[in-house]
Design a protein around this motif. Structure first.
Motif, PDB file in Angstrom:
ATOM      1  N   ALA A 233      -5.286   2.141   8.743  1.00  0.00           N
ATOM      2  CA  ALA A 233      -5.277   3.299   7.854  1.00  0.00           C
ATOM      3  C   ALA A 233      -3.960   3.325   7.083  1.00  0.00           C
ATOM      4  O   ALA A 233      -2.898   3.581   7.652  1.00  0.00           O
ATOM      5  N   VAL A 234      -4.032   3.041   5.782  1.00  0.00           N
ATOM      6  CA  VAL A 234      -2.850   2.960   4.932  1.00  0.00           C
ATOM      7  C   VAL A 234      -2.753   4.248   4.115  1.00  0.00           C
ATOM      8  O   VAL A 234      -3.763   4.718   3.573  1.00  0.00           O
ATOM      9  N   PRO A 235      -1.565   4.869   3.993  1.00  0.00           N
ATOM     10  CA  PRO A 235      -1.443   6.088   3.175  1.00  0.00           C
ATOM     11  C   PRO A 235      -1.735   5.805   1.704  1.00  0.00           C
ATOM     12  O   PRO A 235      -1.346   4.777   1.162  1.00  0.00           O
ATOM     13  N   ALA A 236      -2.444   6.736   1.071  1.00  0.00           N
ATOM     14  CA  ALA A 236      -2.786   6.641  -0.346  1.00  0.00           C
ATOM     15  C   ALA A 236      -2.981   8.059  -0.879  1.00  0.00           C
ATOM     16  O   ALA A 236      -2.729   9.039  -0.174  1.00  0.00           O
ATOM     17  N   ALA A 237      -3.428   8.159  -2.123  1.00  0.00           N
ATOM     18  CA  ALA A 237      -3.659   9.460  -2.760  1.00  0.00           C
ATOM     19  C   ALA A 237      -4.757   9.299  -3.794  1.00  0.00           C
ATOM     20  O   ALA A 237      -4.993   8.200  -4.312  1.00  0.00           O
ATOM     21  N   ASP A 238      -5.433  10.416  -4.091  1.00  0.00           N
ATOM     22  CA  ASP A 238      -6.455  10.384  -5.128  1.00  0.00           C
ATOM     23  C   ASP A 238      -5.845  10.765  -6.459  1.00  0.00           C
ATOM     24  O   ASP A 238      -4.614  10.884  -6.600  1.00  0.00           O
ATOM     25  N   ALA A 239      -6.696  10.958  -7.483  1.00  0.00           N
ATOM     26  CA  ALA A 239      -6.184  11.260  -8.826  1.00  0.00           C
ATOM     27  C   ALA A 239      -5.478  12.601  -8.887  1.00  0.00           C
ATOM     28  O   ALA A 239      -4.629  12.811  -9.754  1.00  0.00           O
ATOM     29  N   ASN A 240      -5.796  13.534  -7.962  1.00  0.00           N
ATOM     30  CA  ASN A 240      -5.154  14.855  -7.942  1.00  0.00           C
ATOM     31  C   ASN A 240      -3.948  14.920  -7.025  1.00  0.00           C
ATOM     32  O   ASN A 240      -3.362  15.992  -6.852  1.00  0.00           O
ATOM     33  N   GLY A 241      -3.586  13.812  -6.416  1.00  0.00           N
ATOM     34  CA  GLY A 241      -2.422  13.793  -5.538  1.00  0.00           C
ATOM     35  C   GLY A 241      -2.690  14.210  -4.112  1.00  0.00           C
ATOM     36  O   GLY A 241      -1.740  14.437  -3.354  1.00  0.00           O
ATOM     37  N   VAL A 242      -3.946  14.325  -3.698  1.00  0.00           N
ATOM     38  CA  VAL A 242      -4.279  14.703  -2.332  1.00  0.00           C
ATOM     39  C   VAL A 242      -4.095  13.490  -1.418  1.00  0.00           C
ATOM     40  O   VAL A 242      -4.537  12.382  -1.738  1.00  0.00           O
ATOM     41  N   ALA A 243      -3.441  13.708  -0.283  1.00  0.00           N
ATOM     42  CA  ALA A 243      -3.140  12.613   0.641  1.00  0.00           C
ATOM     43  C   ALA A 243      -4.418  12.071   1.269  1.00  0.00           C
ATOM     44  O   ALA A 243      -5.276  12.834   1.729  1.00  0.00           O
ATOM     45  N   LEU A 244      -4.528  10.741   1.324  1.00  0.00           N
ATOM     46  CA  LEU A 244      -5.689  10.058   1.889  1.00  0.00           C
ATOM     47  C   LEU A 244      -5.226   8.990   2.869  1.00  0.00           C
ATOM     48  O   LEU A 244      -4.055   8.630   2.915  1.00  0.00           O
ATOM     49  N   ARG A 245      -6.168   8.506   3.641  1.00  0.00           N
ATOM     50  CA  ARG A 245      -5.981   7.334   4.491  1.00  0.00           C
ATOM     51  C   ARG A 245      -7.067   6.333   4.122  1.00  0.00           C
ATOM     52  O   ARG A 245      -8.247   6.648   4.187  1.00  0.00           O
ATOM     53  N   VAL A 246      -6.644   5.120   3.746  1.00  0.00           N
ATOM     54  CA  VAL A 246      -7.564   4.126   3.206  1.00  0.00           C
ATOM     55  C   VAL A 246      -7.501   2.860   4.060  1.00  0.00           C
ATOM     56  O   VAL A 246      -6.418   2.411   4.444  1.00  0.00           O
ATOM     57  N   VAL A 247      -8.667   2.303   4.342  1.00  0.00           N
ATOM     58  CA  VAL A 247      -8.789   1.009   5.002  1.00  0.00           C
ATOM     59  C   VAL A 247      -9.338   0.029   3.968  1.00  0.00           C
ATOM     60  O   VAL A 247     -10.382   0.280   3.366  1.00  0.00           O
ATOM     61  N   VAL A 248      -8.624  -1.062   3.734  1.00  0.00           N
ATOM     62  CA  VAL A 248      -9.004  -2.026   2.702  1.00  0.00           C
ATOM     63  C   VAL A 248      -9.341  -3.364   3.349  1.00  0.00           C
ATOM     64  O   VAL A 248      -8.856  -3.694   4.447  1.00  0.00           O
ATOM     65  N   LEU A 249     -10.182  -4.126   2.648  1.00  0.00           N
ATOM     66  CA  LEU A 249     -10.543  -5.476   3.053  1.00  0.00           C
ATOM     67  C   LEU A 249     -10.006  -6.443   2.011  1.00  0.00           C
ATOM     68  O   LEU A 249     -10.365  -6.354   0.837  1.00  0.00           O
ATOM     69  N   VAL A 250      -9.151  -7.369   2.446  1.00  0.00           N
ATOM     70  CA  VAL A 250      -8.487  -8.313   1.554  1.00  0.00           C
ATOM     71  C   VAL A 250      -9.032  -9.707   1.837  1.00  0.00           C
ATOM     72  O   VAL A 250      -9.039 -10.158   2.986  1.00  0.00           O
ATOM     73  N   VAL A 251      -9.494 -10.385   0.792  1.00  0.00           N
ATOM     74  CA  VAL A 251      -9.960 -11.768   0.879  1.00  0.00           C
ATOM     75  C   VAL A 251      -8.904 -12.641   0.207  1.00  0.00           C
ATOM     76  O   VAL A 251      -8.618 -12.464  -0.988  1.00  0.00           O
ATOM     77  N   TRP A 252      -8.360 -13.598   0.951  1.00  0.00           N
ATOM     78  CA  TRP A 252      -7.228 -14.363   0.437  1.00  0.00           C
ATOM     79  C   TRP A 252      -7.194 -15.744   1.098  1.00  0.00           C
ATOM     80  O   TRP A 252      -7.938 -16.020   2.040  1.00  0.00           O
ATOM     81  N   ARG A 253      -6.303 -16.580   0.605  1.00  0.00           N
ATOM     82  CA  ARG A 253      -6.061 -17.890   1.187  1.00  0.00           C
ATOM     83  C   ARG A 253      -4.691 -18.386   0.737  1.00  0.00           C
ATOM     84  O   ARG A 253      -4.129 -17.892  -0.246  1.00  0.00           O
ATOM     85  N   VAL A 254      -4.182 -19.380   1.449  1.00  0.00           N
ATOM     86  CA  VAL A 254      -2.913 -20.014   1.098  1.00  0.00           C
ATOM     87  C   VAL A 254      -3.197 -21.102   0.070  1.00  0.00           C
ATOM     88  O   VAL A 254      -3.942 -22.052   0.346  1.00  0.00           O
TER      89      VAL A 254
END
Length: 368
Positions: A204-225
């Motif tokens: 759960a990473v801290p974030a915010a919406d367009a109105n500045g309300v505090a959120l907790r977001v879980v993201v999925l990252v696809v990557w490679r070296v």
């Protein structure tokens, strides 16, 4: 110091006759005479049009004959964000390796040399007495033993999706992406790198919406070296750096809650992907996608925002129900009067509308 002496032409007392026969006076334009300039029309000194930026810079307090240089007003310079440029010398390149058969042959040659030296010295049981263990025999042991250790010690197995980053005395010597049995110089330091396509699900990473309300977001990252040299040698820990770049991007991009506009969610994912990909590209990491998979309110505002959301849904449901009831009442009254089933005056019509509205509202509120 030169002085500016304004000089104006007074109009004539007698009007001049114009070709049209009208007797109107024509006044010459008001001019200013100076020692350093020619005649300047007065109306040019009071123009309201802003000077375009493409013209020459304004000259401030320039006086003739004093040797003073003109002072120009320079536009303010905007400081740009410094770009992260990787080390041009630190770039992935293939390392020199040999097939594994060469290492096997060298190792077997060393073993055979040790056996031959032992027979030569006559140390083997049942062998004919030989020259014994002298300096020559010990030198042969050392050479053949080193050959065997060097041959077998350099054998390595290359796997698909894995790579070896080689270094010697702190200097990068190349990357091995080949598969199968290989022989690598045993004096080189080996560091294994995973070059497969990988995904990382954050917490759960801290974030915010367009109105500045505090959120907790879980993201999925696809990557490679993509560049093993920069990923393993150009930075201390590339996975930790990737996590920090994701947190930085979430602090700059507003995220919407589930149930909002689909285009807004796609735009947030695209913006996150661009920012993270640009931040991690100099360290040899390639990012394909950064998408929020779970968005929720922060614990400190979850209760208040949940009450507000329930109230908004309740108001929306009431507005929808009221619109449906009004349409039903209007349709019923219109059909009754149009078909001539009843004849109603204004008072009776209002009473009928009131009764039908109460009946329809009561029926819709009852649970099924």
């Amino acid at each position: 110091m030169s002085t500016i002496t304004p000089h104006t032409h007074e109009p004539d007392d007698h009007p001049e006759s114009l070709p049209g026969g009208a007797g109107t006076a024509v006044r010459p334009p008001r001019l200013i005479h100076t020692e350093a300039t020619t005649e300047i029309p007065v109306h040019l000194l009071f123009r309201d049009e802003p000077a375009p930026e493409a013209r020459r810079p304004a000259v401030v307090n320039r006086r003739r004959g004093t040797g003073e240089q003109p002072r120009t007003v320079r536009p303010a310079q905007v400081r740009r964000r410094p770009e992260l440029r990787p080390d041009p010398d630190l770039q992935e390149r293939p390392a020199r390796v040999l097939p594994g058969a060469a290492g096997v042959l060298a190792g077997l040659g060393g073993v055979a040399g040790c056996v031959a030296t032992t027979w030569w010295a006559g140390v083997l049981p049942g062998a004919v007495p030989g020259a014994g263990l002298g300096a020559a025999q010990w030198a042969a042991y050392a050479g053949t033993g080193a050959l065997g250790l060097f041959g077998f010690g350099g054998l390595a197995r290359g796997r698909t999706g894995r790579a070896w980053v080689l270094g010697l005395f702190g200097r990068y010597r190349g990357t091995v992406r080949r598969t199968g049995l290989l022989w690598i110089n045993p004096l080189l330091r080996r560091r294994r790198a995973d070059v497969r396509l990988r995904h990382w699900r954050s917490g759960a990473v801290p974030a915010a919406d367009a109105n500045g309300v505090a959120l907790r977001v879980v993201v999925l990252v696809v990557w490679r070296v993509r560049d093993t040299a920069r990923a393993l040698l150009g930075i201390e820990e590339h996975e930790t750096y990737l996590r920090e770049c994701v947190e930085s991007a979430l602090a700059r991009v507003p995220v919407e809650l589930p149930g909002g506009a689909r285009s807004g969610a796609d735009a947030a994912g695209d913006a996150l992907t661009r920012l993270v990909a640009a931040d991690v590209a100099p360290v040899g990491v390639e990012v394909f996608s950064v998408q929020p998979v779970r968005v929720e309110y922060a614990p400190e505002v979850a209760a208040a925002m949940q009450r507000r959301r329930i109230a908004a849904l309740d108001a929306q449901q009431r507005a929808t129900m009221l619109s449906s009831v009004v349409d039903s009442v209007e349709d019923t009254v219109t059909r009754l009067t149009t078909r001539g089933l009843v004849e109603l005056d204004d008072y009776e019509r209002k009473a009928l509308v009131r009764d039908l509205t109460v009946a329809f509202c009561s029926a819709r509120r009852e649970p099924a």
